[in-house]
Design a protein around this motif. Structure first.
Motif, mmCIF file in Angstrom:
data_model
loop_
_atom_site.group_PDB
_atom_site.id
_atom_site.type_symbol
_atom_site.label_atom_id
_atom_site.label_comp_id
_atom_site.label_asym_id
_atom_site.label_seq_id
_atom_site.Cartn_x
_atom_site.Cartn_y
_atom_site.Cartn_z
ATOM 1 N N TYR A 192 1.201 4.892 31.158
ATOM 2 C CA TYR A 192 2.270 5.124 30.178
ATOM 3 C C TYR A 192 1.968 4.642 28.755
ATOM 4 O O TYR A 192 2.557 5.165 27.802
ATOM 5 C CB TYR A 192 3.563 4.478 30.656
ATOM 6 N N ALA A 193 1.102 3.665 28.576
ATOM 7 C CA ALA A 193 0.810 3.204 27.211
ATOM 8 C C ALA A 193 0.273 4.328 26.322
ATOM 9 O O ALA A 193 0.635 4.410 25.145
ATOM 10 C CB ALA A 193 -0.156 2.027 27.235
ATOM 11 N N PRO A 194 -0.570 5.223 26.840
ATOM 12 C CA PRO A 194 -1.057 6.317 25.986
ATOM 13 C C PRO A 194 0.037 7.241 25.482
ATOM 14 O O PRO A 194 -0.141 7.890 24.442
ATOM 15 C CB PRO A 194 -2.035 7.060 26.910
ATOM 16 N N VAL A 195 1.186 7.336 26.182
ATOM 17 C CA VAL A 195 2.249 8.234 25.722
ATOM 18 C C VAL A 195 3.374 7.479 25.013
ATOM 19 O O VAL A 195 4.411 8.058 24.706
ATOM 20 C CB VAL A 195 2.853 9.053 26.893
ATOM 21 N N GLU A 196 3.151 6.198 24.738
ATOM 22 C CA GLU A 196 4.203 5.392 24.117
ATOM 23 C C GLU A 196 4.655 5.988 22.788
ATOM 24 O O GLU A 196 5.850 5.956 22.455
ATOM 25 C CB GLU A 196 3.719 3.958 23.913
ATOM 26 N N SER A 197 3.730 6.522 22.025
ATOM 27 C CA SER A 197 4.071 7.114 20.721
ATOM 28 C C SER A 197 4.010 8.639 20.751
ATOM 29 O O SER A 197 4.014 9.284 19.697
ATOM 30 C CB SER A 197 3.118 6.576 19.643
ATOM 31 N N ALA A 198 3.956 9.200 21.936
ATOM 32 C CA ALA A 198 3.897 10.661 22.076
ATOM 33 C C ALA A 198 5.261 11.275 21.787
ATOM 34 O O ALA A 198 6.290 10.591 21.825
ATOM 35 C CB ALA A 198 3.451 11.030 23.490
ATOM 36 N N PRO A 199 5.310 12.571 21.482
ATOM 37 C CA PRO A 199 6.603 13.243 21.318
ATOM 38 C C PRO A 199 7.460 13.047 22.565
ATOM 39 O O PRO A 199 6.944 12.949 23.683
ATOM 40 C CB PRO A 199 6.201 14.714 21.142
ATOM 41 N N VAL A 200 8.760 13.011 22.373
ATOM 42 C CA VAL A 200 9.685 12.756 23.481
ATOM 43 C C VAL A 200 9.468 13.745 24.624
ATOM 44 O O VAL A 200 9.508 13.367 25.802
ATOM 45 C CB VAL A 200 11.149 12.825 22.985
ATOM 46 N N ARG A 201 9.230 14.990 24.284
ATOM 47 C CA ARG A 201 9.048 16.002 25.325
ATOM 48 C C ARG A 201 7.859 15.668 26.213
ATOM 49 O O ARG A 201 7.938 15.766 27.451
ATOM 50 C CB ARG A 201 8.866 17.376 24.681
ATOM 51 N N ASP A 202 6.737 15.291 25.597
ATOM 52 C CA ASP A 202 5.547 14.953 26.378
ATOM 53 C C ASP A 202 5.771 13.682 27.186
ATOM 54 O O ASP A 202 5.359 13.585 28.352
ATOM 55 C CB ASP A 202 4.347 14.765 25.453
ATOM 56 N N LYS A 203 6.433 12.720 26.568
ATOM 57 C CA LYS A 203 6.707 11.465 27.268
ATOM 58 C C LYS A 203 7.569 11.713 28.504
ATOM 59 O O LYS A 203 7.333 11.159 29.582
ATOM 60 C CB LYS A 203 7.401 10.476 26.331
ATOM 61 N N ALA A 204 8.563 12.570 28.340
ATOM 62 C CA ALA A 204 9.449 12.891 29.466
ATOM 63 C C ALA A 204 8.686 13.620 30.564
ATOM 64 O O ALA A 204 8.871 13.336 31.755
ATOM 65 C CB ALA A 204 10.615 13.739 28.978
ATOM 66 N N ARG A 205 7.825 14.561 30.183
ATOM 67 C CA ARG A 205 7.059 15.303 31.184
ATOM 68 C C ARG A 205 6.156 14.370 31.979
ATOM 69 O O ARG A 205 6.030 14.507 33.204
ATOM 70 C CB ARG A 205 6.235 16.395 30.509
ATOM 71 N N VAL A 206 5.538 13.429 31.295
ATOM 72 C CA VAL A 206 4.663 12.478 31.988
ATOM 73 C C VAL A 206 5.485 11.583 32.920
ATOM 74 O O VAL A 206 5.135 11.392 34.088
ATOM 75 C CB VAL A 206 3.874 11.624 30.976
ATOM 76 N N TYR A 207 6.604 11.057 32.406
ATOM 77 C CA TYR A 207 7.411 10.139 33.222
ATOM 78 C C TYR A 207 7.981 10.838 34.452
ATOM 79 O O TYR A 207 7.849 10.340 35.579
ATOM 80 C CB TYR A 207 8.552 9.533 32.407
ATOM 81 N N HIS A 243 9.490 12.099 40.246
ATOM 82 C CA HIS A 243 10.178 13.376 40.468
ATOM 83 C C HIS A 243 11.656 13.203 40.810
ATOM 84 O O HIS A 243 12.499 13.991 40.375
ATOM 85 C CB HIS A 243 9.481 14.154 41.595
ATOM 86 N N SER A 244 11.968 12.177 41.607
ATOM 87 C CA SER A 244 13.345 12.013 42.084
ATOM 88 C C SER A 244 14.332 11.665 40.974
ATOM 89 O O SER A 244 15.546 11.780 41.160
ATOM 90 C CB SER A 244 13.401 10.931 43.169
ATOM 91 N N GLN A 245 13.822 11.231 39.812
ATOM 92 C CA GLN A 245 14.715 10.829 38.733
ATOM 93 C C GLN A 245 15.006 11.965 37.747
ATOM 94 O O GLN A 245 15.810 11.798 36.833
ATOM 95 C CB GLN A 245 14.124 9.628 37.990
ATOM 96 N N ARG A 246 14.351 13.091 37.965
ATOM 97 C CA ARG A 246 14.604 14.240 37.092
ATOM 98 C C ARG A 246 16.041 14.738 37.306
ATOM 99 O O ARG A 246 16.534 14.778 38.429
ATOM 100 C CB ARG A 246 13.615 15.362 37.399
ATOM 101 N N ASP A 247 16.720 15.064 36.237
ATOM 102 C CA ASP A 247 18.097 15.587 36.284
ATOM 103 C C ASP A 247 19.086 14.595 36.897
ATOM 104 O O ASP A 247 20.085 14.987 37.506
ATOM 105 C CB ASP A 247 18.157 16.903 37.071
ATOM 106 N N THR A 248 18.820 13.305 36.740
ATOM 107 C CA THR A 248 19.742 12.284 37.262
ATOM 108 C C THR A 248 20.413 11.498 36.139
ATOM 109 O O THR A 248 21.206 10.597 36.408
ATOM 110 C CB THR A 248 18.999 11.286 38.165
#
Length: 230
Positions: A92-107, A112-117
């Motif tokens: 996760y450190a590499p995406v700390e300053s990434a665009p929100v969209r990319d950060k969300a996709r990585v997280y 998976h279970s936390q998507r849409d929650t």
């Protein structure tokens, strides 16, 4: 039963002098944190004492065997927390300053279970990184461990055709050695019809997680490494 005045935090080889009796040349010492009257930790890493197993046993009214067993178990738990922290930072450190969209996709790709929650990826990434850095900064049983992207090292990872990791090796610092390793790794990957990757991580076990990750995670891993060494 009276509450103990100490809590064992681990067993270390970085201190060879008993802080109780002054004996020197010890192979290991037990790190102990003082406790308050309610049995809660009462101090920071600077307040930890390092006793030989005999003095630790006397202070706790335990046997030496119990002290050693408890210290080793506690240290093993800390080592596991450190390993988990390195994994979280490597991913996760590499995406700390990434665009929100990319950060969300990585997280969400890793959770998976936390998507849409309603769980917000940006907040969760920040929490994970804060906790991981705090874990590796804890100097209770030794110096703080590396936790920055600048501390990442590159690893060659070879996967088999069915996506099982066959080999993880740290990339050498010397150019000639790097070239020799790269050629040997490619030959091995070709022989097993596998895949060769180079990823950056805090440790070999973390490199496995990055190698197994999705394309976007690996893409940001490469970007972070390049930015840190530009």
């Amino acid at each position: 039963m009276p509450i103990s005045k100490w809590k064992i935090k681990g067993i270390v080889d970085g201190f060879d002098e008993c802080g109780c009796c002054g004996r020197r040349g010890l192979k290991r010492t037990v790190a102990m944190m003082p406790l308050d009257a309610d049995g809660n930790e009462d101090g920071t890493a600077e307040d930890v004492v390092y006793y030989g197993t005999s003095c630790a046993a006397t202070s706790l009214s335990w046997t030496q065997d119990k002290v050693t067993t408890t210290a080793r178990a506690t240290q093993a738990e800390r080592d596991q927390r450190d390993a988990y922290a390195r994994r979280m930072l490597s991913i996760y450190a590499p995406v700390e300053s990434a665009p929100v969209r990319d950060k969300a996709r990585v997280y969400y790709g890793h959770n998976h279970s936390q998507r849409d929650t309603g769980v917000k990826a940006t907040e969760e990434v920040a929490k994970l990184l804060d906790k991981a850095r705090a874990t590796l900064a804890d100097a209770t049983t030794g110096p703080a461990r590396p936790s920055r992207i600048e501390d990442f090292r590159r690893y060659v990872v070879i996967s088999t055709s069915d996506d099982r990791i066959s080999l993880v090796r740290r990339v050498p610092e010397e150019e000639a050695e790097r070239q020799e390793q790269a050629a040997a790794a490619q030959r091995r990957a070709d022989k097993i019809q596998g895949r060769l990757q180079v990823v950056a991580a805090l440790a070999a076990e973390s490199a496995r997680d990055v190698a197994y990750a999705d394309d976007l995670t690996r893409e940001w891993n490469v970007k972070a490494w390049q930015a840190a060494h530009a």
